[in-house]
Scaffold this motif. Sequence first.
Motif, PDB file in Angstrom:
ATOM      1  N   GLN A 141      -5.138 -11.593  -9.418  1.00 22.25           N
ATOM      2  CA  GLN A 141      -5.127 -12.630 -10.454  1.00 22.25           C
ATOM      3  C   GLN A 141      -5.753 -13.909  -9.903  1.00 22.25           C
ATOM      4  OE1 GLN A 141      -1.340 -14.260 -11.660  1.00 22.25           O
ATOM      5  NE2 GLN A 141      -2.230 -15.332 -13.403  1.00 22.25           N
ATOM      6  N   THR A 142      -5.379 -14.251  -8.691  1.00 18.69           N
ATOM      7  CA  THR A 142      -5.897 -15.477  -8.097  1.00 18.69           C
ATOM      8  C   THR A 142      -7.405 -15.417  -7.934  1.00 18.69           C
ATOM      9  OG1 THR A 142      -3.797 -15.759  -6.927  1.00 18.69           O
ATOM     10  CG2 THR A 142      -5.681 -17.031  -6.135  1.00 18.69           C
ATOM     11  N   GLU A 178      -0.896 -10.474  -7.549  1.00 16.81           N
ATOM     12  CA  GLU A 178      -1.092 -11.921  -7.389  1.00 16.81           C
ATOM     13  C   GLU A 178      -2.465 -12.217  -6.781  1.00 16.81           C
ATOM     14  OE1 GLU A 178       2.041 -13.709  -5.170  1.00 16.81           O
ATOM     15  OE2 GLU A 178       3.536 -13.444  -6.742  1.00 16.81           O
ATOM     16  N   ARG A 217      -7.290 -10.537   2.076  1.00 15.06           N
ATOM     17  CA  ARG A 217      -6.110  -9.948   1.444  1.00 15.06           C
ATOM     18  C   ARG A 217      -6.471  -8.725   0.611  1.00 15.06           C
ATOM     19  NH1 ARG A 217      -2.779 -14.824   1.115  1.00 15.06           N
ATOM     20  NH2 ARG A 217      -0.623 -14.310   0.623  1.00 15.06           N
ATOM     21  N   ASN A 223       0.823 -17.698 -10.177  1.00 15.36           N
ATOM     22  CA  ASN A 223       1.720 -16.969  -9.289  1.00 15.36           C
ATOM     23  C   ASN A 223       1.950 -17.803  -8.038  1.00 15.36           C
ATOM     24  OD1 ASN A 223      -0.442 -16.363  -7.309  1.00 15.36           O
ATOM     25  ND2 ASN A 223      -1.274 -15.200  -9.028  1.00 15.36           N
ATOM     26  N   ARG A 224       2.721 -17.281  -7.136  1.00 20.85           N
ATOM     27  CA  ARG A 224       3.086 -18.060  -5.952  1.00 20.85           C
ATOM     28  C   ARG A 224       1.879 -18.399  -5.101  1.00 20.85           C
ATOM     29  NH1 ARG A 224       7.557 -14.098  -3.901  1.00 20.85           N
ATOM     30  NH2 ARG A 224       6.088 -12.795  -5.059  1.00 20.85           N
ATOM     31  N   LEU A 225       0.982 -17.416  -4.971  1.00 26.78           N
ATOM     32  CA  LEU A 225      -0.214 -17.633  -4.162  1.00 26.78           C
ATOM     33  C   LEU A 225      -1.032 -18.794  -4.712  1.00 26.78           C
ATOM     34  CD1 LEU A 225      -1.972 -16.606  -1.900  1.00 26.78           C
ATOM     35  CD2 LEU A 225      -2.840 -14.831  -3.427  1.00 26.78           C
ATOM     36  N   LEU A 226      -1.271 -18.746  -5.997  1.00 29.29           N
ATOM     37  CA  LEU A 226      -2.038 -19.795  -6.657  1.00 29.29           C
ATOM     38  C   LEU A 226      -1.330 -21.144  -6.529  1.00 29.29           C
ATOM     39  CD1 LEU A 226      -4.669 -19.825  -8.111  1.00 29.29           C
ATOM     40  CD2 LEU A 226      -3.515 -19.092 -10.189  1.00 29.29           C
ATOM     41  N   ILE A 276      -1.881 -22.665  -3.159  1.00 26.57           N
ATOM     42  CA  ILE A 276      -3.237 -23.205  -3.019  1.00 26.57           C
ATOM     43  C   ILE A 276      -3.340 -24.549  -3.727  1.00 26.57           C
ATOM     44  CG2 ILE A 276      -5.640 -22.840  -3.683  1.00 26.57           C
ATOM     45  CD1 ILE A 276      -5.155 -19.816  -3.303  1.00 26.57           C
ATOM     46  N   ILE A 312     -11.129 -20.556   0.956  1.00 28.72           N
ATOM     47  CA  ILE A 312     -10.069 -19.971   0.134  1.00 28.72           C
ATOM     48  C   ILE A 312     -10.444 -18.546  -0.279  1.00 28.72           C
ATOM     49  CG2 ILE A 312      -8.908 -20.132  -2.094  1.00 28.72           C
ATOM     50  CD1 ILE A 312      -9.117 -23.193  -1.834  1.00 28.72           C
TER      51      ILE A 312
END
Lengths: 245, 245
Positions: B79-80, B76, B152, A139-142, A145, B145
């Motif tokens: 999942q991350t 997200e 979050r 996803n965008r977050l990953l 990172i 991280i």
Amino acid sequence: MNPASANIEEAILSAILAGRINPGTRLGEQKLADLFGVSRTRVREAMMRLETRGVVQVSARRGWFVVEPSAEEAREAFQTRRVIETGLLQTVREVPPAVLESLREHVAIERAAIETGDVSSRACLLGDFHIHLADALGNRLLTEIIRDLTARTTLISMLYQPTEKAEESSHDHEDIVAAMEAGDLARAARLMDEHIGKVEAGLDLTAKPDPLAGLRELLSPSTFAGNAPSVPHHHTPAPSFEKKD
Amino acid sequence: MNPASANIEEAILSAILAGRINPGTRLGEQKLADLFGVSRTRVREAMMRLETRGVVQVSARRGWFVVEPSAEEAREAFQTRRVIETGLLQTVREVPPAVLESLREHVAIERAAIETGDVSSRACLLGDFHIHLADALGNRLLTEIIRDLTARTTLISMLYQPTEKAEESSHDHEDIVAAMEAGDLARAARLMDEHIGKVEAGLDLTAKPDPLAGLRELLSPSTFAGNAPSVPHHHTPAPSFEKKD
DNA sequence: GCTCACAAACTTGTATACAAGCTGGAAAGC
DNA sequence: GCTTTCCAGCTTGTATACAAGTTTGTGAGC
């Protein structure tokens, strides 16, 4: 969001990912301000954002510098990438065909750049593979990172990598995609682990980041003929940081 | 590095991790500046750093707000976390005894806080478990991280979690540590995956983040007797953001 | 009583001014 | 000739001033 300051941030980050900015490069606020046509305020904003993302560092009243990760930090960066990228492959259940297609295409572009001998873009592409992977499976977050981590490892490679092995990396990528294609994600994860391990093992972390690298590069294409000693034999007063101006 | 601005950043982040700041809370630059005895410049600095870390957001000329992750962003984030935390457990080969000891101790503290009924600290402790884990098995980079991700998910829980299940989470942590103790890291990873999955499943992501939550909370402990409708029946002009002042 | 428009107060966005500290080179002393 | 000291210039650190936009309260009009 902030149009200009976001551009400064992005411009610098992608220059790093593309290997166009060396670790240790000094980034003067005023010069960047002039370059982008804004005041120092915006530049500082971008710099502080990049600092929290781990790609630049400030030395009090001396300036901003692209980070030169220590050996320890290098190990941390690679461990982190290993954790996240193998974790991603092992978490995903199945890979959509469109993703496979896109990855195959990316690897093809890599090979083309390598055969063409396009050195400037191949480093960028090799890192981009991992970013693409995170984007496609995660996803965008990953992705963000991984992007920051890739910037870090790119800088590390510039500091510690004696010889590039672009062909081997690209081949590894190919194998990983093949394993994904076969639906064997556990194997893909193992290959990814080995791949990152290989890149890390290819580094010479015992060699301290060379403060003379910039100078040596300037002198090596032989303005003087017949001297290519690995270490300049005259006493140099340790210029420590500054490399570009 | 910058003493005061780092403090502001850290103070706000740990307040979020401790659950003392609600999502959507407005953080005015001038008020924080007065509070910390500095000028707006430093506060802005801290805010922009926190923004790149994903815990606050700026709304143009309206103010800084603690993020209110959307349902998509919540997914997200989980999942991350799943990718990274299972990846970590699967990457590690063996767990040093000192780490096991430290984790057991942490779980004990969790249970104590739960039995005491110390609501304020238990949310902090439950998140802290994961941060401790990253710190013990991983490295500083990974810890940072995970810390940001935990901030979050803490905010997400505040927004979407109908009922807390602190005992269950703590029990999960205990099981994970037990699996690690038995040297079965694959099982630990699976348990971690299930644990994060359970927390995520416990959320009600269909419910939009309630812009009236703050108001409702202020009104619910019955200043007026005998009215506890789930929705105020009078027309409200949608105050949108602001909650605390 | 209700709605709408306008203005005052407040908040962030950006630039600029000045303070504080580092660096490098020139000059003095040995 | 070599070392040391000091000063000029340059760079970041921080605050403040002003610009631009948003919100809210007030009052006029219906």
